[in-house]
Design a protein around this motif. Structure first.
Motif, PDB file in Angstrom:
ATOM      1  N   VAL A   1       0.843  -1.199   0.000  1.00 34.56           N
ATOM      2  CA  VAL A   1       0.000   0.000   0.000  1.00 34.56           C
ATOM      3  C   VAL A   1       0.877   1.247   0.000  1.00 34.56           C
ATOM      4  CG1 VAL A   1      -1.856   1.233   1.169  1.00 34.56           C
ATOM      5  CG2 VAL A   1      -1.703  -1.263   1.366  1.00 34.56           C
ATOM      6  N   LYS A   2       0.598   2.179  -0.923  1.00 28.18           N
ATOM      7  CA  LYS A   2       1.257   3.480  -0.942  1.00 28.18           C
ATOM      8  C   LYS A   2       0.192   4.570  -1.010  1.00 28.18           C
ATOM      9  CE  LYS A   2       5.514   1.836  -3.117  1.00 28.18           C
ATOM     10  NZ  LYS A   2       6.470   1.990  -4.235  1.00 28.18           N
ATOM     11  N   LYS A   3       0.511   5.730  -0.460  1.00 29.87           N
ATOM     12  CA  LYS A   3      -0.434   6.843  -0.447  1.00 29.87           C
ATOM     13  C   LYS A   3      -0.164   7.783  -1.610  1.00 29.87           C
ATOM     14  CE  LYS A   3      -2.454  10.347   2.589  1.00 29.87           C
ATOM     15  NZ  LYS A   3      -2.388  11.014   3.908  1.00 29.87           N
ATOM     16  N   VAL A   4      -1.191   8.008  -2.411  1.00 29.48           N
ATOM     17  CA  VAL A   4      -1.115   8.967  -3.520  1.00 29.48           C
ATOM     18  C   VAL A   4      -2.247   9.964  -3.320  1.00 29.48           C
ATOM     19  CG1 VAL A   4      -1.190   9.308  -6.011  1.00 29.48           C
ATOM     20  CG2 VAL A   4      -0.144   7.226  -5.062  1.00 29.48           C
ATOM     21  N   GLY A   5      -1.888  11.199  -2.937  1.00 32.10           N
ATOM     22  CA  GLY A   5      -2.918  12.148  -2.538  1.00 32.10           C
ATOM     23  C   GLY A   5      -3.545  11.695  -1.241  1.00 32.10           C
ATOM     24  N   ASN A   6      -4.851  11.545  -1.256  1.00 30.31           N
ATOM     25  CA  ASN A   6      -5.539  11.033  -0.060  1.00 30.31           C
ATOM     26  C   ASN A   6      -6.128   9.645  -0.313  1.00 30.31           C
ATOM     27  OD1 ASN A   6      -7.555  11.780  -1.816  1.00 30.31           O
ATOM     28  ND2 ASN A   6      -8.895  12.652  -0.240  1.00 30.31           N
ATOM     29  N   ALA A   7      -5.542   8.933  -1.290  1.00 27.25           N
ATOM     30  CA  ALA A   7      -6.064   7.614  -1.655  1.00 27.25           C
ATOM     31  C   ALA A   7      -4.923   6.605  -1.711  1.00 27.25           C
ATOM     32  CB  ALA A   7      -6.768   7.683  -3.008  1.00 27.25           C
ATOM     33  N   PRO A   8      -5.233   5.324  -1.565  1.00 26.39           N
ATOM     34  CA  PRO A   8      -4.196   4.282  -1.632  1.00 26.39           C
ATOM     35  C   PRO A   8      -3.941   3.814  -3.057  1.00 26.39           C
ATOM     36  CG  PRO A   8      -6.283   3.329  -0.930  1.00 26.39           C
ATOM     37  CD  PRO A   8      -6.533   4.790  -1.116  1.00 26.39           C
ATOM     38  N   ARG A   9      -2.672   3.580  -3.363  1.00 23.59           N
ATOM     39  CA  ARG A   9      -2.272   2.895  -4.578  1.00 23.59           C
ATOM     40  C   ARG A   9      -1.714   1.543  -4.152  1.00 23.59           C
ATOM     41  NH1 ARG A   9      -0.278   5.016  -9.269  1.00 23.59           N
ATOM     42  NH2 ARG A   9      -1.933   6.541  -8.965  1.00 23.59           N
ATOM     43  N   VAL A  10      -2.262   0.463  -4.686  1.00 26.25           N
ATOM     44  CA  VAL A  10      -1.869  -0.864  -4.213  1.00 26.25           C
ATOM     45  C   VAL A  10      -1.131  -1.633  -5.300  1.00 26.25           C
ATOM     46  CG1 VAL A  10      -3.774  -0.971  -2.558  1.00 26.25           C
ATOM     47  CG2 VAL A  10      -4.077  -1.934  -4.847  1.00 26.25           C
ATOM     48  N   PHE A  11      -0.328  -2.564  -4.832  1.00 26.16           N
ATOM     49  CA  PHE A  11       0.457  -3.413  -5.711  1.00 26.16           C
ATOM     50  C   PHE A  11       0.458  -4.831  -5.143  1.00 26.16           C
ATOM     51  CE2 PHE A  11       4.329  -5.415  -7.213  1.00 26.16           C
ATOM     52  CZ  PHE A  11       4.315  -5.096  -8.558  1.00 26.16           C
ATOM     53  N   PRO A  12       0.211  -5.861  -5.975  1.00 23.43           N
ATOM     54  CA  PRO A  12       0.054  -5.877  -7.426  1.00 23.43           C
ATOM     55  C   PRO A  12      -1.190  -5.111  -7.902  1.00 23.43           C
ATOM     56  CG  PRO A  12       0.454  -8.080  -6.565  1.00 23.43           C
ATOM     57  CD  PRO A  12       0.166  -7.227  -5.398  1.00 23.43           C
ATOM     58  N   PRO A  13      -1.126  -4.529  -9.094  1.00 26.34           N
ATOM     59  CA  PRO A  13      -2.224  -3.680  -9.588  1.00 26.34           C
ATOM     60  C   PRO A  13      -3.555  -4.395  -9.723  1.00 26.34           C
ATOM     61  CG  PRO A  13      -0.225  -3.374 -10.899  1.00 26.34           C
ATOM     62  CD  PRO A  13       0.025  -4.556 -10.014  1.00 26.34           C
ATOM     63  N   ILE A  14      -3.524  -5.722  -9.788  1.00 22.88           N
ATOM     64  CA  ILE A  14      -4.768  -6.478  -9.941  1.00 22.88           C
ATOM     65  C   ILE A  14      -5.757  -6.192  -8.819  1.00 22.88           C
ATOM     66  CG2 ILE A  14      -3.958  -8.521  -8.676  1.00 22.88           C
ATOM     67  CD1 ILE A  14      -5.380 -10.260 -10.708  1.00 22.88           C
ATOM     68  N   PHE A  15      -5.258  -5.738  -7.653  1.00 24.56           N
ATOM     69  CA  PHE A  15      -6.129  -5.472  -6.510  1.00 24.56           C
ATOM     70  C   PHE A  15      -6.696  -4.054  -6.516  1.00 24.56           C
ATOM     71  CE2 PHE A  15      -3.348  -8.902  -4.940  1.00 24.56           C
ATOM     72  CZ  PHE A  15      -4.304  -9.804  -4.484  1.00 24.56           C
ATOM     73  N   GLN A  16      -6.206  -3.177  -7.404  1.00 22.03           N
ATOM     74  CA  GLN A  16      -6.629  -1.780  -7.358  1.00 22.03           C
ATOM     75  C   GLN A  16      -8.129  -1.624  -7.583  1.00 22.03           C
ATOM     76  OE1 GLN A  16      -4.277   0.806  -6.644  1.00 22.03           O
ATOM     77  NE2 GLN A  16      -6.210   1.864  -6.221  1.00 22.03           N
ATOM     78  N   GLU A  17      -8.682  -2.445  -8.456  1.00 20.98           N
ATOM     79  CA  GLU A  17     -10.114  -2.341  -8.751  1.00 20.98           C
ATOM     80  C   GLU A  17     -10.988  -2.796  -7.581  1.00 20.98           C
ATOM     81  OE1 GLU A  17     -10.626  -6.685 -10.986  1.00 20.98           O
ATOM     82  OE2 GLU A  17     -10.363  -4.858 -12.188  1.00 20.98           O
ATOM     83  N   SER A  18     -10.365  -3.365  -6.561  1.00 22.01           N
ATOM     84  CA  SER A  18     -11.117  -3.817  -5.382  1.00 22.01           C
ATOM     85  C   SER A  18     -10.924  -2.892  -4.190  1.00 22.01           C
ATOM     86  CB  SER A  18     -10.691  -5.238  -5.001  1.00 22.01           C
ATOM     87  OG  SER A  18     -10.916  -6.148  -6.051  1.00 22.01           O
TER      88      SER A  18
END
Length: 430
Positions: A172-189
């Protein structure tokens, strides 16, 4: 000549006695530091100090009592790994047919996890167009016996699996006030929520993740995902550029093995950082090497009946990491186990594996001194804290010890502070 020999052995006897025993005053000091009027009288405390050279116990208190060892359980995993795995990981078992390879994971935790040496899956799979994956050899469940259910969203409680990838964790990384997750496959969830939460939190039953845009901090950098073979083959396909298919076939008698990574870096990371995931996967690799199936319970039973049958008190040992409160071990069995490790490893390698007081690992901020004197594995769980390893005395000699505490109502930092006072006293004595 007889008189000279007699005097020689008499001198040798008294010399050995002098360095293998505490004086009366020293003994009384330790009794006072750990006795009825001490801080340690408010909970169950066990302690043993052992001279590795003379093989004599210098001092003990409640060393026959069983304690919850927490992460000092990893010493059992270390011993088992050294005995069974030797110098390399157990990565895959496989068969091939034309351009298709069938693989069964053997528990290797290395793939895309931390800075560990990486098995070269690209080269290994290069001759094949299709990978068929089976987890039919995985007998142990995702969680260990006695693990706390509400640890499921902490990184120290990642699920066990036969062939992990990314350590079975979402980053989990913070971009603005939202999380960016890796692997990217989980971002849509990943979904926003109005609940008053400060971190990205995973749903208990699904791989859905929630955050509050007004409070999001991203201090929890890794969160376990729920493993499934279907999810794994998607992640593995993305990582290798090959087509992976899940097909739970049994492992055939005739097959090949791939041992793809050095073992020592994994042992070092497990010991210095007290990595639970690595500890659990190591015991799965031990089981695979012994039985060609991933069964932690059976591997533990084997080790206890063979290499550890002679411990002073039979341990109740149920997992590789020490996350379980069902683990129960006495201080004198801990000392006996540590002595086995001490006798089988070169000193330099052993000291690379042990956290050092004031210098490294889980002891980096504790037991500080100009010259390090504590080299030991820590174990901490709510209301339980233990330390097992070596102490270097003022004499320059090393002694083995186990210092175990259970059922205390204070913060672990208070217990560590009082333990440090005792260990400073011991250092001055020996």
């Amino acid at each position: 000549m007889q008189k000279k020999l007699f005097l020689f052995f008499l001198t040798l006897f008294f010399f050995n006695s002098s360095f293998a025993q505490l004086s009366k005053n020293q003994y009384i000091k330790l009794e006072s530091a750990l006795g009825e009027t001490s801080f340690f009288n408010g909970h169950l405390t066990g302690f043993m100090l052992y001279d590795l050279d003379s093989q004599l116990v210098l001092y003990e208190k409640n060393s026959h009592q069983r304690f919850i060892p927490a992460s000092t359980t990893k010493l059992f995993t270390l011993f088992s790994s050294l005995i069974v795995l030797n110098d390399s990981t157990q990565t895959l078992r496989y068969t091939t047919e034309g351009k298709t390879i069938k693989i069964w994971g053997s528990g290797d935790p290395s793939w895309k996890y931390k800075e560990l040496y990486q098995p070269d899956f690209q080269e290994f799979l290069a001759p094949f167009d299709q990978v068929i994956f089976s987890d039919a050899n995985m007998m142990s469940p995702a969680f260990g016996y006695g693990w706390q259910w509400d640890d499921y969203y902490y990184n120290y409680s990642a699920e066990r699996s036969s062939l992990p990838i990314f350590g079975n964790l979402v980053q989990v990384k913070k971009v603005g006030n939202a999380p960016r997750v890796f692997p990217p496959i989980f971002q849509e969830s990943v979904y926003p929520t109005s609940r008053t939460i400060r971190e990205l939190e995973r749903d208990f039953h699904t791989n859905k993740f929630y955050y509050n845009p007004n409070n999001f901090r991203a201090r929890e950098e890794f969160i376990p995902f729920i493993y499934s073979p279907e999810l794994f083959v998607k992640l593995a396909s993305d990582a290798t550029g090959k087509q992976w298919i899940y097909q739970p076939d049994s492992l055939p008698t005739i097959h090949k093995e791939w041992r793809a990574a050095p073992l020592f870096p994994i042992l070092k990371e497990m010991m210095l950082e007290s990595d639970n995931f690595l500890a659990e996967q190591l015991m799965l690799m031990v089981s695979d090497r012994l039985f060609q199936r991933l069964d932690t319970e059976r591997a533990i039973e084997f080790m206890l009946k063979t290499y550890l049958f002679d411990l002073p008190d039979a341990p109740q040992w149920v997992d590789g990491s020490g996350l379980s409160r069902h683990d129960l071990i006495t201080p004198r069995s801990m000392v006996a186990l540590f002595e086995k490790i001490y006798r089988m490893m070169p000193d330099q390698q052993l000291f690379e594996l042990l956290p050092i007081g004031g210098r490294s690992g889980t002891l980096e901020n504790s037991y500080q001194a100009d010259s390090p004197y504590i080299f030991a594995k820590t174990g901490t769980m709510s209301n339980n804290h233990s330390l097992v390893g070596l102490i270097k005395g003022k004499s320059g000699r090393y002694y083995c010890f186990a210092f175990m505490n259970s059922n205390y109502p204070w913060k672990a930092s208070e217990v560590r502070r009082e333990m440090e006072k005792v260990m400073v006293m011991v250092r001055e004595m020996v």
